[in-house]
Design a protein around this motif. Structure first.
Motif, PDB file in Angstrom:
ATOM      1  N   ALA A   7       1.955  60.136 -48.389  1.00 42.40           N
ATOM      2  CA  ALA A   7       1.801  59.280 -47.187  1.00 42.40           C
ATOM      3  C   ALA A   7       2.565  59.865 -46.004  1.00 42.40           C
ATOM      4  CB  ALA A   7       2.240  57.828 -47.371  1.00 42.40           C
ATOM      5  N   ILE A   8       2.509  59.070 -45.496  1.00 38.27           N
ATOM      6  CA  ILE A   8       3.128  59.561 -44.267  1.00 38.27           C
ATOM      7  C   ILE A   8       4.172  58.555 -43.837  1.00 38.27           C
ATOM      8  CG2 ILE A   8       2.706  60.157 -41.868  1.00 38.27           C
ATOM      9  CD1 ILE A   8      -0.121  60.923 -42.666  1.00 38.27           C
ATOM     10  N   VAL A   9       5.315  59.052 -43.438  1.00 37.52           N
ATOM     11  CA  VAL A   9       6.385  58.157 -43.020  1.00 37.52           C
ATOM     12  C   VAL A   9       6.186  57.799 -41.552  1.00 37.52           C
ATOM     13  CG1 VAL A   9       8.865  57.883 -42.761  1.00 37.52           C
ATOM     14  CG2 VAL A   9       7.950  59.176 -44.689  1.00 37.52           C
ATOM     15  N   LEU A  10       5.976  56.519 -41.289  1.00 39.89           N
ATOM     16  CA  LEU A  10       5.716  56.076 -39.933  1.00 39.89           C
ATOM     17  C   LEU A  10       6.956  55.524 -39.259  1.00 39.89           C
ATOM     18  CD1 LEU A  10       2.308  54.282 -40.521  1.00 39.89           C
ATOM     19  CD2 LEU A  10       2.709  56.621 -39.774  1.00 39.89           C
ATOM     20  N   ASN A 370      17.097  54.379 -54.762  1.00 40.57           N
ATOM     21  CA  ASN A 370      17.262  55.815 -54.910  1.00 40.57           C
ATOM     22  C   ASN A 370      15.932  56.544 -54.782  1.00 40.57           C
ATOM     23  OD1 ASN A 370      20.088  55.489 -55.643  1.00 40.57           O
ATOM     24  ND2 ASN A 370      19.330  54.724 -57.615  1.00 40.57           N
ATOM     25  N   SER A 371      15.950  57.671 -54.129  1.00 41.83           N
ATOM     26  CA  SER A 371      14.734  58.456 -53.954  1.00 41.83           C
ATOM     27  C   SER A 371      14.214  59.025 -55.269  1.00 41.83           C
ATOM     28  CB  SER A 371      14.978  59.603 -52.972  1.00 41.83           C
ATOM     29  OG  SER A 371      15.277  59.113 -51.686  1.00 41.83           O
ATOM     30  N   ASP A 372      15.105  59.166 -56.273  1.00 40.09           N
ATOM     31  CA  ASP A 372      14.678  59.724 -57.559  1.00 40.09           C
ATOM     32  C   ASP A 372      14.492  58.638 -58.627  1.00 40.09           C
ATOM     33  OD1 ASP A 372      17.312  59.027 -58.047  1.00 40.09           O
ATOM     34  OD2 ASP A 372      17.819  60.882 -59.103  1.00 40.09           O
ATOM     35  N   LEU A 381       7.463  55.409 -52.741  1.00 39.67           N
ATOM     36  CA  LEU A 381       8.510  55.782 -51.783  1.00 39.67           C
ATOM     37  C   LEU A 381       7.974  55.750 -50.356  1.00 39.67           C
ATOM     38  CD1 LEU A 381      10.149  58.708 -53.775  1.00 39.67           C
ATOM     39  CD2 LEU A 381      11.194  56.489 -53.276  1.00 39.67           C
ATOM     40  N   ALA A 382       6.741  56.199 -50.170  1.00 40.14           N
ATOM     41  CA  ALA A 382       6.142  56.153 -48.838  1.00 40.14           C
ATOM     42  C   ALA A 382       5.988  54.714 -48.367  1.00 40.14           C
ATOM     43  CB  ALA A 382       4.783  56.859 -48.856  1.00 40.14           C
ATOM     44  N   PHE A 383       5.623  53.816 -49.278  1.00 46.30           N
ATOM     45  CA  PHE A 383       5.505  52.400 -48.939  1.00 46.30           C
ATOM     46  C   PHE A 383       6.853  51.858 -48.467  1.00 46.30           C
ATOM     47  CE2 PHE A 383       5.992  47.933 -49.962  1.00 46.30           C
ATOM     48  CZ  PHE A 383       4.798  47.361 -49.545  1.00 46.30           C
ATOM     49  N   PHE A 388       9.837  49.262 -44.682  1.00 46.68           N
ATOM     50  CA  PHE A 388      11.202  48.810 -44.430  1.00 46.68           C
ATOM     51  C   PHE A 388      11.921  49.605 -43.339  1.00 46.68           C
ATOM     52  CE2 PHE A 388      10.262  47.122 -48.596  1.00 46.68           C
ATOM     53  CZ  PHE A 388      10.830  45.855 -48.551  1.00 46.68           C
ATOM     54  N   GLY A 389      11.572  50.863 -43.160  1.00 45.01           N
ATOM     55  CA  GLY A 389      12.221  51.649 -42.124  1.00 45.01           C
ATOM     56  C   GLY A 389      13.735  51.610 -42.224  1.00 45.01           C
TER      57      GLY A 389
END
Length: 419
Positions: A7-10, A370-372, A381-383, A388-389
């Motif tokens: 995804a893409i991080v917006l 955690n990212s992992d 993770l993209a969600f 939440f930003g």
């Protein structure tokens, strides 16, 4: 759960965690299993002794084999004077006074909160004593059950202490529940939650448990059956428990056990999967008996009494994945209640996607993880990053709840909700 307990991080992601973050395990599976080493666990200045309490629902039919569990148990740790109150929801299969829940109780009490600790709706005691429909795992029903008992507890606590405001948190599945509780309360308005803190949540319950179940398939276990894998791991830990000088099953014991027991040949993924399977099998058994559904226990075996051997049913439950339970037990039951229900709807209603708009628009819901995290994938993770930003803090390592007791993580967690 013992070791556990997406995804893409917006939008920009908050990264304001402590510069001295040096959690010792970079491997996410080691982090998930080993947790935080005893010498790095956050220590509160004072220890409070939580009070165990109970709720009995009058007229509720309790099967004889579960007669010991007719009251829903929870615990409280109240301040002496007026304070905000925080509800803590346990992760999958965990009880109100489990190790992780006891730790969070101490942390939030020290931070100035009245604390109410609640078992997961997937814990046997909750299923038996408080579940309205008796088939846990469907988030809307589980959240309704939690919200109802929280209302009763609110009335009890307010008679004893002044409450200046309400908060809710939870870890793992309990974190998912916390978000849905905040959403429900935005309509019902009984609590007016000021903050809802999600700790290591799944994004989709279905996707996360499917990932956990996959570690107990032939692709991962080879020719070993799930039952044989469970029995092998139990034998290893039982031998250690018998020979060790053990005074309490606390986090120090768990850390010593998994670092001293010969783990050669043990896939940590299968260990995590076994832990989850043990929790889900207890839940499935309790649900089947309460509903007399005939899924595990044949109709001819009723009534189950306290003296009847239960191991055959437990062994049968070991072979049932959570996905099997959802498809073979939960979905047909939901269709019985609502003929319009389908698999896609059930799965979506058990994910944060179902309340995405609410989460994006409401800054009272915050997240730390955690990212992992081993129960999350790249889409999850993209969600989190998109929805939440700046309200999300993700550490680079820690696995699933592995760093939940680690000092910098705890300090950041408390700062996110402290009044």
């Amino acid at each position: 759960m013992v070791f556990l307990c997406l995804a893409i991080v917006l939008c920009p992601l908050a990264t304001a965690f402590a510069a001295d973050y040096s959690y010792p395990y970079s491997d996410p599976y080691q982090a998930t299993v080993y947790g935080t080493p005893p010498d790095q666990i956050y220590r509160t200045q004072q220890m409070v002794k939580p009070k165990q309490r109970s709720i009995r629902i009058e007229g509720r039919n309790i099967p004889e084999v579960f007669s010991y569990s007719g009251e829903m148990l929870y615990s409280t740790a109240l301040q002496k004077g007026e304070a905000p109150l925080i509800f803590i929801i346990a992760g999958t299969g965990a009880e109100h006074d489990s190790i992780k829940m006891g730790f969070l109780t101490q942390v939030f009490h020290e931070a100035g909160f009245h604390v109410v600790a609640l078992s997961s709706p997937t814990h046997m005691n909750f299923v038996i004593s408080a579940s309205r429909f008796g088939a846990p795992g469907y988030v809307p029903h589980d959240v309704d059950d939690l919200y109802r008992v929280m209302g009763w507890i609110k009335e009890t606590v307010e008679k004893e202490r002044a409450v200046s405001g309400y908060y809710v948190t939870g870890y793992s599945l309990g974190a998912l529940h916390a978000a849905f509780l905040a959403h429900k309360d935005s309509v019902a308005g009984e609590f007016g939650f000021r903050k809802a803190l999600m700790i290591n949540p799944p994004v989709s319950l279905y996707h996360s448990v499917k990932r956990l179940d996959s570690w107990l398939t032939a692709e991962n276990l080879g020719e070993v059956t799930v039952r044989e894998e469970i029995e092998s791991l139990i034998d290893r830990f039982s031998n250690y428990y018998r020979d060790a000088d053990v005074t309490d099953l606390d986090d120090n014991f768990l850390y010593e056990m998994v670092t001293r027991v010969n783990m050669d040949g043990v896939d940590l993924r299968s260990l995590i999967g076994v832990d989850f399977r043990l929790s889900s099998s207890s839940m499935i058994f309790a649900s089947d008996v309460c509903l007399r559904a005939g899924y595990l226990v044949p109709p001819a075996d009723y009534p189950l009494t306290t003296g009847k051997p239960l191991m055959p049913y437990a062994e049968a439950a070991f072979d049932i994945s959570f996905e099997n339970y959802m498809d073979e037990f939960l979905l047909p039951y939901l269709k019985h209640l609502d003929p319009t229900m389908d698999r896609y709807t059930m799965m979506r209603q058990c994910s944060l996607y179902d309340i995405r708009s609410y989460l994006m628009e409401n800054d009272k819901v915050v997240l730390i993880g955690n990212s992992d995290d081993v129960i999350l994938n790249d889409n999850d993770l993209a969600f989190i990053k998109t929805v939440f930003g700046q309200r999300a803090t993700l550490y680079p390592s820690g696995g699933h709840c592995g760093n939940m007791m680690y000092g910098p993580f705890v300090e950041a967690m408390v700062a996110m909700v402290k009044p």
